[in-house]
Design an enzyme around this catalytic site. Structure first.
Site, mmCIF file in Angstrom:
data_model
loop_
_atom_site.group_PDB
_atom_site.id
_atom_site.type_symbol
_atom_site.label_atom_id
_atom_site.label_comp_id
_atom_site.label_asym_id
_atom_site.label_seq_id
_atom_site.Cartn_x
_atom_site.Cartn_y
_atom_site.Cartn_z
ATOM 1 N N HIS A 116 23.027 -27.162 34.753
ATOM 2 C CA HIS A 116 22.752 -26.252 33.632
ATOM 3 C C HIS A 116 23.717 -26.507 32.482
ATOM 4 C CE1 HIS A 116 19.532 -23.521 34.717
ATOM 5 N NE2 HIS A 116 19.993 -23.470 35.954
ATOM 6 N N GLU B 158 24.577 -14.358 41.053
ATOM 7 C CA GLU B 158 23.278 -14.338 40.375
ATOM 8 C C GLU B 158 22.194 -14.829 41.338
ATOM 9 O OE1 GLU B 158 21.168 -16.368 36.441
ATOM 10 O OE2 GLU B 158 23.034 -17.175 37.248
ATOM 11 N N HIS B 159 22.416 -15.980 41.938
ATOM 12 C CA HIS B 159 21.503 -16.550 42.932
ATOM 13 C C HIS B 159 22.228 -16.683 44.264
ATOM 14 C CE1 HIS B 159 20.375 -18.386 38.968
ATOM 15 N NE2 HIS B 159 19.157 -18.004 39.343
ATOM 16 N N ASP C 273 13.120 -20.301 39.816
ATOM 17 C CA ASP C 273 13.219 -20.529 38.375
ATOM 18 C C ASP C 273 11.845 -20.703 37.729
ATOM 19 O OD1 ASP C 273 15.942 -20.357 38.283
ATOM 20 O OD2 ASP C 273 16.300 -22.515 38.339
ATOM 21 N N HIS D 247 23.838 28.751 23.272
ATOM 22 C CA HIS D 247 22.918 28.458 24.362
ATOM 23 C C HIS D 247 22.558 29.747 25.107
ATOM 24 C CE1 HIS D 247 24.104 24.369 23.578
ATOM 25 N NE2 HIS D 247 23.369 23.882 24.570
#
Length: 428
Positions: free
Chosen positions: A257, A322-323, A356, A415
């Site tokens: 990557h 992540e993976h 992917d 309130h």
């Protein structure tokens, strides 16, 4: 010579598992880009496109003719692959749809939740030298399933002033409504604040370089974003029966990557670790992106020898990768013990590359340990919820004293008065 560091002690492991923190050096430049796009709009987008991409454009929007021509530029095999991937991604994400609901828990009380799609969303797709049609599919399909009415895509033009044909075809197959030739932080600015050509959107998704990530961070609050993505990462849990060639190939697939990508592996013995390191180095020699993968492996890659399954699970949950690929003999045996991971790939024939492109689940995943509290991109990211509340006079009366007591405790007498005026007879 080892291609990747082998870790055998807890101290070494602790050091390698420390998250890399970097101080953004691009923020001043990004702030300037955001401010200038806000001020000069289309003119600034065109100027920055010429400056950064080397392309002089007359208009920013991709035409219908360009989209039609793109179908003739890609191969039949790629077109079929895009269609098949689209169908698998659609099938998975259809299961994520949420519906509005209503309930009447007691007499006079009507509650509910209204689920609505975002009116507009923008997808950023990196471009220029590379093309990422799979990222178009992963971002556009959930948005369209959610029901986003206006879906916009921005991507940098190529040297010839055109957008990559595969990106255009993927966008068209997914029903993207508008496509613009603009990239970088300036594209994020346009999506967030709008220009003459590009009306603003309510949410921005999609990956990008440091400038894009910084821009998304800075515009958050004016517009929603999906996440601030860090370098991509994979962790593989292997045992003595795991195929060395498979494990090495998957680590290198991650490493190619970019130089900052992280690939690590948990193994049962020093002998397996050494054999894996040799196999990584052997396969590395045949890679097209050899230098990138080599830098990634040598800087951020590691193999850790673990004593038992419990230790592997502890490391995985601390990493929150992540993976996560589990290539052990029984990959599902300890699946319920995995608390934190963006996506989990089970078995020797479920590589990350499958996820992917073609499996169906989204490949936009939390990085840098954020899987401890974040989820993959999905249909839910393009929807918002509104609470519905209706009480009758009698039902309000039943809870009025408790509301007044709580309001008095918080010193919010207005309130309390808003309740008294409806429930105390003498104030009517």
């Amino acid at each position: 010579m080892n291609a990747v560091q082998i870790i055998t002690t807890r101290e070494q492991l602790k050091h390698r598992m420390e998250r890399r923190t970097t101080v953004s050096t691009v923020e001043p430049a990004v702030r300037t880009i955001l401010d200038r796009v806000k001020q000069f709009k289309d003119a600034e987008l065109l100027a920055l496109t010429e400056r950064f991409d080397g392309v002089q454009l007359q208009t920013l929007r991709v035409t219908k003719r360009e989209i039609k021509d793109a179908y003739n530029e890609i191969s039949p095999a790629l077109f079929q692959a895009l269609k098949d991937a689209r169908e698998r991604i659609l099938r998975f994400h259809e299961q994520q749809k949420e519906e509005s609901w209503r309930m009447e828990p007691e007499a006079g009380v009507y509650l509910g939740q209204q689920v609505r799609a975002l009116t507009s969303a923008g997808i950023y797709i990196p471009g220029g030298k590379a093309s990422y049609p799979s990222t178009v599919l992963m971002n556009a399909i959930p948005a369209k399933i959610a029901g986003v009415k206006r879906l916009v895509l921005t991507t940098p033009p190529q040297a010839d002033g055109c957008v990559n044909a595969s990106v255009l075809v993927a966008a068209d197959l997914c029903g993207v409504d508008e496509i613009y030739k603009v990239g970088g932080a300036q594209a994020i600015a346009a999506l967030a604040y709008g220009t003459e050509s590009i009306p603003p959107v309510h949410k921005i998704t999609g990956p990008g370089n440091a400038y894009v990530a910084c821009a998304k961070k800075l515009v958050y609050g004016d517009v929603s974003i999906d996440m601030i993505a860090g370098p991509s990462e994979v962790c593989i849990w292997a045992d003595e029966q795991s195929n060395l060639a498979f494990v090495a190939a998957d680590l290198l697939a991650q490493a190619e990557h970019d130089e900052d990508a992280s690939a690590c592996c948990l193994v049962p013995s020093i002998e397996y670790a050494e054999a894996l390191s040799i196999e990584i180095y052997r396969q590395l020699e045949f890679m097209d992106r050899k230098e990138i993968a080599k830098q990634s492996i040598q800087t951020n890659g590691w193999i850790a020898v673990v004593e038992c399954d419990d230790e592997a699970i502890e490391i995985i949950n601390d990493l929150a990768p992540e993976h996560l690929e589990i290539m052990t003999v029984d990959p599902e045996g300890r699946l319920d013990d995995i608390q934190h991971a963006g996506a989990i790939f089970l078995g020797a024939y479920s590589p990350e590359a499958l996820g992917d492109y073609m499996a169906g689940p989204n490949h936009t995943l939390p990085t840098s340990g954020t899987a401890k509290f974040s989820s993959p991109l999905g249909v839910y990211d393009f929807m918002k919820k509104t609470s519905i509340i209706r009480y009758s006079q009698k039902a309000l009366g039943k809870v009025s004293e408790q509301i007044i007591e709580l309001a008095k405790t918080e010193q919010l007498n207005g309130h309390a008065q808003a309740i008294r005026v409806r429930t105390e007879e003498e104030l009517r």
